[in-house]
Design a protein around this motif. Structure first.
Motif, PDB file in Angstrom:
ATOM      1  N   PHE A  44       0.827  -1.209   0.000  1.00 33.11           N
ATOM      2  CA  PHE A  44       0.000   0.000   0.000  1.00 33.11           C
ATOM      3  C   PHE A  44       0.860   1.258   0.000  1.00 33.11           C
ATOM      4  CE2 PHE A  44      -3.539  -2.682   1.776  1.00 33.11           C
ATOM      5  CZ  PHE A  44      -4.410  -2.481   0.712  1.00 33.11           C
ATOM      6  N   SER A  45       1.918   1.239   0.785  1.00 30.66           N
ATOM      7  CA  SER A  45       2.810   2.388   0.868  1.00 30.66           C
ATOM      8  C   SER A  45       3.389   2.727  -0.501  1.00 30.66           C
ATOM      9  CB  SER A  45       3.932   2.094   1.863  1.00 30.66           C
ATOM     10  OG  SER A  45       4.864   3.148   1.906  1.00 30.66           O
ATOM     11  N   LYS A  46       3.871   1.710  -1.209  1.00 33.08           N
ATOM     12  CA  LYS A  46       4.433   1.929  -2.544  1.00 33.08           C
ATOM     13  C   LYS A  46       3.358   2.375  -3.528  1.00 33.08           C
ATOM     14  CE  LYS A  46       8.123  -1.431  -1.932  1.00 33.08           C
ATOM     15  NZ  LYS A  46       8.571  -2.804  -2.223  1.00 33.08           N
ATOM     16  N   GLU A  47       2.228   1.703  -3.517  1.00 31.66           N
ATOM     17  CA  GLU A  47       1.144   2.003  -4.462  1.00 31.66           C
ATOM     18  C   GLU A  47       0.628   3.429  -4.297  1.00 31.66           C
ATOM     19  OE1 GLU A  47      -1.740   1.270  -7.464  1.00 31.66           O
ATOM     20  OE2 GLU A  47      -0.106  -0.053  -6.839  1.00 31.66           O
ATOM     21  N   LEU A  48       0.486   3.855  -3.046  1.00 31.48           N
ATOM     22  CA  LEU A  48      -0.093   5.162  -2.765  1.00 31.48           C
ATOM     23  C   LEU A  48       0.943   6.272  -2.655  1.00 31.48           C
ATOM     24  CD1 LEU A  48      -2.688   3.992  -0.102  1.00 31.48           C
ATOM     25  CD2 LEU A  48      -3.145   4.583  -2.493  1.00 31.48           C
ATOM     26  N   GLY A  49       2.231   5.898  -2.609  1.00 31.78           N
ATOM     27  CA  GLY A  49       3.275   6.901  -2.440  1.00 31.78           C
ATOM     28  C   GLY A  49       3.210   7.570  -1.084  1.00 31.78           C
ATOM     29  N   ARG A  50       2.813   6.799  -0.087  1.00 34.87           N
ATOM     30  CA  ARG A  50       2.666   7.322   1.281  1.00 34.87           C
ATOM     31  C   ARG A  50       3.604   6.578   2.203  1.00 34.87           C
ATOM     32  NH1 ARG A  50      -2.970   7.908   2.804  1.00 34.87           N
ATOM     33  NH2 ARG A  50      -2.041   8.623   4.754  1.00 34.87           N
ATOM     34  N   SER A  51       3.939   7.210   3.300  1.00 35.63           N
ATOM     35  CA  SER A  51       4.816   6.556   4.271  1.00 35.63           C
ATOM     36  C   SER A  51       4.049   5.471   5.020  1.00 35.63           C
ATOM     37  CB  SER A  51       5.370   7.571   5.275  1.00 35.63           C
ATOM     38  OG  SER A  51       4.351   8.018   6.149  1.00 35.63           O
ATOM     39  N   LYS A  52       4.783   4.471   5.458  1.00 35.99           N
ATOM     40  CA  LYS A  52       4.161   3.409   6.258  1.00 35.99           C
ATOM     41  C   LYS A  52       3.637   3.985   7.574  1.00 35.99           C
ATOM     42  CE  LYS A  52       7.810   0.882   5.237  1.00 35.99           C
ATOM     43  NZ  LYS A  52       8.839  -0.140   5.248  1.00 35.99           N
ATOM     44  N   SER A  53       4.393   4.893   8.167  1.00 36.22           N
ATOM     45  CA  SER A  53       3.943   5.516   9.416  1.00 36.22           C
ATOM     46  C   SER A  53       2.636   6.263   9.224  1.00 36.22           C
ATOM     47  CB  SER A  53       5.006   6.485   9.946  1.00 36.22           C
ATOM     48  OG  SER A  53       6.140   5.798  10.379  1.00 36.22           O
ATOM     49  N   GLY A  54       2.516   6.977   8.101  1.00 34.87           N
ATOM     50  CA  GLY A  54       1.283   7.717   7.826  1.00 34.87           C
ATOM     51  C   GLY A  54       0.095   6.797   7.644  1.00 34.87           C
ATOM     52  N   LEU A  55       0.314   5.682   6.951  1.00 36.18           N
ATOM     53  CA  LEU A  55      -0.776   4.722   6.756  1.00 36.18           C
ATOM     54  C   LEU A  55      -1.193   4.083   8.079  1.00 36.18           C
ATOM     55  CD1 LEU A  55       0.348   2.955   3.464  1.00 36.18           C
ATOM     56  CD2 LEU A  55      -1.494   4.610   3.748  1.00 36.18           C
ATOM     57  N   ILE A  56      -0.224   3.731   8.906  1.00 36.99           N
ATOM     58  CA  ILE A  56      -0.530   3.131  10.212  1.00 36.99           C
ATOM     59  C   ILE A  56      -1.279   4.134  11.081  1.00 36.99           C
ATOM     60  CG2 ILE A  56       0.487   2.282  12.361  1.00 36.99           C
ATOM     61  CD1 ILE A  56       2.723   1.041  10.563  1.00 36.99           C
ATOM     62  N   LYS A  57      -0.828   5.393  11.095  1.00 38.59           N
ATOM     63  CA  LYS A  57      -1.500   6.440  11.875  1.00 38.59           C
ATOM     64  C   LYS A  57      -2.953   6.575  11.440  1.00 38.59           C
ATOM     65  CE  LYS A  57      -1.421  11.451  12.446  1.00 38.59           C
ATOM     66  NZ  LYS A  57      -2.634  11.734  11.676  1.00 38.59           N
ATOM     67  N   GLU A  58      -3.171   6.641  10.119  1.00 37.08           N
ATOM     68  CA  GLU A  58      -4.534   6.778   9.597  1.00 37.08           C
ATOM     69  C   GLU A  58      -5.390   5.561   9.950  1.00 37.08           C
ATOM     70  OE1 GLU A  58      -6.580   7.256   5.237  1.00 37.08           O
ATOM     71  OE2 GLU A  58      -4.636   8.211   5.576  1.00 37.08           O
ATOM     72  N   ALA A  59      -4.813   4.372   9.856  1.00 38.09           N
ATOM     73  CA  ALA A  59      -5.553   3.151  10.174  1.00 38.09           C
ATOM     74  C   ALA A  59      -5.943   3.111  11.650  1.00 38.09           C
ATOM     75  CB  ALA A  59      -4.719   1.918   9.806  1.00 38.09           C
ATOM     76  N   ILE A  60      -5.028   3.515  12.517  1.00 39.95           N
ATOM     77  CA  ILE A  60      -5.321   3.514  13.957  1.00 39.95           C
ATOM     78  C   ILE A  60      -6.398   4.551  14.277  1.00 39.95           C
ATOM     79  CG2 ILE A  60      -4.370   4.042  16.235  1.00 39.95           C
ATOM     80  CD1 ILE A  60      -1.748   2.740  15.253  1.00 39.95           C
TER      81      ILE A  60
END
Length: 72
Positions: free
Chosen positions: A22-38
């Motif tokens: 997801f991080s690669k596909e969306l061009g987003r940081s893993k930390s940002g994705l985890i923060k949003e998911a939480i």
């Protein structure tokens, strides 16, 4: 500015692989994705807790009843 804290978590390999994808596909940081998911999950938990409290507590109030109580 919001204070940021660094933490370490252990995740199953499948979640890590999905996170990487997801991080690669969306061009987003893993930390940002985890923060949003939480944050999203906490919103769901808040709703579940509110529903549980409403079903196990005493009287519930309609919006009109709350407005009347506030205006007393």
């Amino acid at each position: 500015m919001t204070q940021v804290k660094k933490i370490t978590v252990t995740l199953p390999e499948g979640l890590v692989l999905g996170l990487n994808d997801f991080s690669k596909e969306l061009g987003r940081s893993k930390s940002g994705l985890i923060k949003e998911a939480i944050e999203y999950y906490f919103d769901i938990l808040d709703l579940k807790i509110a529903e549980h409290r409403a079903s196990t507590k005493g009287k519930t109030y309609t919006l009109d009843e709350v407005k009347a109580l506030i205006n007393e």
